[in-house]
Design a protein around this motif. Structure first.
Motif, PDB file in Angstrom:
ATOM      1  N   GLY A   1       0.781  -1.231   0.000  1.00 30.01           N
ATOM      2  CA  GLY A   1       0.000   0.000   0.000  1.00 30.01           C
ATOM      3  C   GLY A   1       0.812   1.279   0.000  1.00 30.01           C
ATOM      4  N   GLN A   2       2.090   1.223  -0.313  1.00 31.69           N
ATOM      5  CA  GLN A   2       2.898   2.430  -0.361  1.00 31.69           C
ATOM      6  C   GLN A   2       2.497   3.281  -1.568  1.00 31.69           C
ATOM      7  OE1 GLN A   2       7.187   1.691   0.664  1.00 31.69           O
ATOM      8  NE2 GLN A   2       6.528  -0.412   0.269  1.00 31.69           N
ATOM      9  N   ALA A   3       2.672   4.590  -1.426  1.00 37.58           N
ATOM     10  CA  ALA A   3       2.288   5.489  -2.519  1.00 37.58           C
ATOM     11  C   ALA A   3       3.021   6.810  -2.381  1.00 37.58           C
ATOM     12  CB  ALA A   3       0.779   5.721  -2.504  1.00 37.58           C
ATOM     13  N   ILE A   4       3.056   7.550  -3.496  1.00 35.02           N
ATOM     14  CA  ILE A   4       3.674   8.874  -3.549  1.00 35.02           C
ATOM     15  C   ILE A   4       2.790   9.756  -4.425  1.00 35.02           C
ATOM     16  CG2 ILE A   4       5.695  10.213  -4.290  1.00 35.02           C
ATOM     17  CD1 ILE A   4       7.348   7.617  -3.931  1.00 35.02           C
ATOM     18  N   GLY A   5       2.590  11.005  -3.986  1.00 27.32           N
ATOM     19  CA  GLY A   5       1.813  11.963  -4.764  1.00 27.32           C
ATOM     20  C   GLY A   5       2.683  13.092  -5.281  1.00 27.32           C
ATOM     21  N   TYR A   6       2.430  13.516  -6.509  1.00 25.18           N
ATOM     22  CA  TYR A   6       3.185  14.586  -7.161  1.00 25.18           C
ATOM     23  C   TYR A   6       2.243  15.708  -7.589  1.00 25.18           C
ATOM     24  CZ  TYR A   6       6.984  11.238  -7.438  1.00 25.18           C
ATOM     25  OH  TYR A   6       7.974  10.339  -7.121  1.00 25.18           O
ATOM     26  N   GLY A   7       2.759  16.926  -7.531  1.00 25.03           N
ATOM     27  CA  GLY A   7       1.979  18.072  -7.971  1.00 25.03           C
ATOM     28  C   GLY A   7       2.807  19.332  -7.933  1.00 25.03           C
ATOM     29  N   ASN A   8       2.129  20.459  -7.948  1.00 28.62           N
ATOM     30  CA  ASN A   8       2.800  21.753  -7.864  1.00 28.62           C
ATOM     31  C   ASN A   8       3.232  22.019  -6.429  1.00 28.62           C
ATOM     32  OD1 ASN A   8       2.556  22.764 -10.590  1.00 28.62           O
ATOM     33  ND2 ASN A   8       0.358  22.910 -10.208  1.00 28.62           N
TER      34      ASN A   8
END
Length: 132
Positions: free
Chosen positions: A41-48
């Motif tokens: 369940g690991q995750a990474i979020g990208y954005g401004n």
């Protein structure tokens, strides 16, 4: 219209290195992460910077497959030079060439883009569509 998109990845560390570098070239950063080595369940979020995620990568080590032909994600680039940097960073971090940086006049007079395949087979594009 879209709030965010998520992609399944088979190796979160490899994908993090790829997306950290490729998206940084476009001015996007890791805005959150849930990294717990050895756990599911690991995750990474990208954005401004200062914003929420627009792309998340989610660790799916079993049965992860990219969408079929015709699907790709296109990222907005702030300049042609950023498109060039995106392509170079993606290739250097294990991405595959799917079309080097250049004008794509069949999409528009100023459409400058590069196309890569991430380490899991997801088709990606960086595009700058403006007169400089």
């Amino acid at each position: 219209m879209l709030h965010h998109a998520s992609l399944g990845v088979s190796d979160i560390e490899r994908s993090a290195a790829f997306y950290d570098a490729a998206l940084a070239a476009l001015g996007y950063i890791r805005v959150w992460d849930d990294i717990r080595p050895g756990e599911t369940g690991q995750a990474i979020g990208y954005g401004n910077p200062g914003g929420g995620d627009k792309l998340a990568i989610k660790h799916r080590p079993d049965g992860q497959r990219p969408p079929g032909p015709g699907f790709h994600l296109a990222f907005a680039a702030p300049s042609r030079q950023a498109v060039d940097r995106f392509y170079a960073a993606a290739i250097a971090r294990g991405g595959g060439d799917n079309g080097p940086p250049g004008l794509r006049s069949h999409y528009g007079e100023h459409y400058y883009a590069a196309f890569v395949i991430d380490p899991d087979g997801h088709a990606l594009e960086a595009v700058f569509n403006s007169a400089e």
